[in-house]
Scaffold this motif. Structure first.
Motif, PDB file in Angstrom:
ATOM      1  N   ILE A 122       0.907  -1.280  -0.082  1.00 31.37           N
ATOM      2  CA  ILE A 122       0.074  -0.092   0.072  1.00 31.37           C
ATOM      3  C   ILE A 122       0.725   1.233   0.093  1.00 31.37           C
ATOM      4  O   ILE A 122       0.592   2.102  -0.725  1.00 31.37           O
ATOM      5  CB  ILE A 122      -0.910   0.006   1.171  1.00 31.37           C
ATOM      6  CG1 ILE A 122      -1.844  -1.053   1.393  1.00 31.37           C
ATOM      7  CG2 ILE A 122      -1.952   1.288   1.220  1.00 31.37           C
ATOM      8  CD1 ILE A 122      -2.754  -1.547   0.010  1.00 31.37           C
ATOM      9  N   GLN A 123       2.119   1.228   0.755  1.00 30.18           N
ATOM     10  CA  GLN A 123       2.946   2.357   0.844  1.00 30.18           C
ATOM     11  C   GLN A 123       3.377   2.756  -0.649  1.00 30.18           C
ATOM     12  O   GLN A 123       3.502   3.938  -1.112  1.00 30.18           O
ATOM     13  CB  GLN A 123       4.122   2.195   1.847  1.00 30.18           C
ATOM     14  CG  GLN A 123       5.101   3.320   1.745  1.00 30.18           C
ATOM     15  CD  GLN A 123       4.797   4.347   2.613  1.00 30.18           C
ATOM     16  OE1 GLN A 123       3.958   4.340   3.559  1.00 30.18           O
ATOM     17  NE2 GLN A 123       5.081   5.549   2.096  1.00 30.18           N
ATOM     18  N   GLU A 124       3.952   1.796  -1.164  1.00 28.71           N
ATOM     19  CA  GLU A 124       4.223   1.621  -2.425  1.00 28.71           C
ATOM     20  C   GLU A 124       3.319   2.370  -3.434  1.00 28.71           C
ATOM     21  O   GLU A 124       3.477   3.080  -4.425  1.00 28.71           O
ATOM     22  CB  GLU A 124       4.808   0.184  -3.240  1.00 28.71           C
ATOM     23  CG  GLU A 124       5.389   0.452  -4.670  1.00 28.71           C
ATOM     24  CD  GLU A 124       5.933  -0.808  -4.990  1.00 28.71           C
ATOM     25  OE1 GLU A 124       6.512  -1.047  -6.256  1.00 28.71           O
ATOM     26  OE2 GLU A 124       5.800  -1.937  -4.402  1.00 28.71           O
ATOM     27  N   VAL A 125       2.071   1.965  -3.490  1.00 30.52           N
ATOM     28  CA  VAL A 125       0.895   2.517  -4.358  1.00 30.52           C
ATOM     29  C   VAL A 125       0.740   4.088  -4.002  1.00 30.52           C
ATOM     30  O   VAL A 125       0.573   4.780  -4.833  1.00 30.52           O
ATOM     31  CB  VAL A 125      -0.409   1.780  -4.136  1.00 30.52           C
ATOM     32  CG1 VAL A 125      -1.467   2.517  -4.761  1.00 30.52           C
ATOM     33  CG2 VAL A 125      -0.304   0.193  -4.756  1.00 30.52           C
ATOM     34  N   PHE A 126       0.860   4.332  -2.942  1.00 31.36           N
ATOM     35  CA  PHE A 126       0.698   5.694  -2.230  1.00 31.36           C
ATOM     36  C   PHE A 126       1.862   6.738  -2.735  1.00 31.36           C
ATOM     37  O   PHE A 126       1.735   7.579  -3.106  1.00 31.36           O
ATOM     38  CB  PHE A 126       0.602   5.953  -0.833  1.00 31.36           C
ATOM     39  CG  PHE A 126      -0.900   5.883  -0.215  1.00 31.36           C
ATOM     40  CD1 PHE A 126      -1.421   6.723   0.387  1.00 31.36           C
ATOM     41  CD2 PHE A 126      -1.659   4.623  -0.695  1.00 31.36           C
ATOM     42  CE1 PHE A 126      -2.706   6.780   0.700  1.00 31.36           C
ATOM     43  CE2 PHE A 126      -2.838   4.588  -0.016  1.00 31.36           C
ATOM     44  CZ  PHE A 126      -3.516   5.670   0.381  1.00 31.36           C
ATOM     45  N   GLU A 127       3.025   6.051  -2.879  1.00 31.47           N
ATOM     46  CA  GLU A 127       4.354   6.822  -3.496  1.00 31.47           C
ATOM     47  C   GLU A 127       4.194   7.039  -4.765  1.00 31.47           C
ATOM     48  O   GLU A 127       4.403   7.925  -5.220  1.00 31.47           O
ATOM     49  CB  GLU A 127       5.435   5.995  -3.065  1.00 31.47           C
ATOM     50  CG  GLU A 127       6.008   6.007  -1.659  1.00 31.47           C
ATOM     51  CD  GLU A 127       6.963   4.995  -1.097  1.00 31.47           C
ATOM     52  OE1 GLU A 127       7.542   4.298  -2.080  1.00 31.47           O
ATOM     53  OE2 GLU A 127       7.291   5.078   0.040  1.00 31.47           O
ATOM     54  N   ILE A 128       3.630   5.759  -5.718  1.00 32.03           N
ATOM     55  CA  ILE A 128       3.680   6.144  -7.126  1.00 32.03           C
ATOM     56  C   ILE A 128       2.329   7.001  -7.468  1.00 32.03           C
ATOM     57  O   ILE A 128       2.732   7.940  -8.453  1.00 32.03           O
ATOM     58  CB  ILE A 128       3.108   4.596  -7.592  1.00 32.03           C
ATOM     59  CG1 ILE A 128       4.568   3.660  -7.512  1.00 32.03           C
ATOM     60  CG2 ILE A 128       2.824   4.659  -9.083  1.00 32.03           C
ATOM     61  CD1 ILE A 128       4.155   2.217  -8.040  1.00 32.03           C
ATOM     62  N   ALA A 129       1.479   6.901  -6.571  1.00 30.33           N
ATOM     63  CA  ALA A 129       0.216   7.920  -7.091  1.00 30.33           C
ATOM     64  C   ALA A 129       0.432   9.404  -6.343  1.00 30.33           C
ATOM     65  O   ALA A 129      -0.337  10.256  -6.756  1.00 30.33           O
ATOM     66  CB  ALA A 129      -0.998   7.332  -6.167  1.00 30.33           C
TER      67      ALA A 129
END
Length: 83
Positions: free
Chosen positions: A57-64
């Motif tokens: 989820i952290q990775e998705v938030f960073e990408i977004a």
């Protein structure tokens, strides 16, 4: 989720903490609702804080680009101690 946020705003809630500890996946629709909620809460003088994001989820938030939009804390205890 969107109805829940709208009901919080209707009740006058201004500060909300969401614990993502058990969340393993978030869709683009979920991201859209979080963004809408953050904007509306900010307009009402409040804020939406998140905690305990797993690595996926952290990775998705960073990408977004959401890590610059939301206050994110590693744990619920950390978030409560700082909100």
């Amino acid at each position: 989720l969107e109805r829940w946020f709208l009901s919080l705003l209707d009740r006058g809630e201004q500060n909300v903490l969401i614990d993502f500890e058990r969340l393993r996946y978030i869709s683009s629709a979920g991201l859209r609702v979080l963004l809408m909620a953050a904007k509306r809460m900010a307009a009402a003088g409040g804020r939406l804080t998140l905690c305990a994001l797993g690595s996926n989820i952290q990775e998705v938030f960073e990408i977004a680009g959401f890590t610059s939009i939301f206050q994110i804390h590693p744990t619920r205890l950390d978030a409560v101690g700082r909100t």
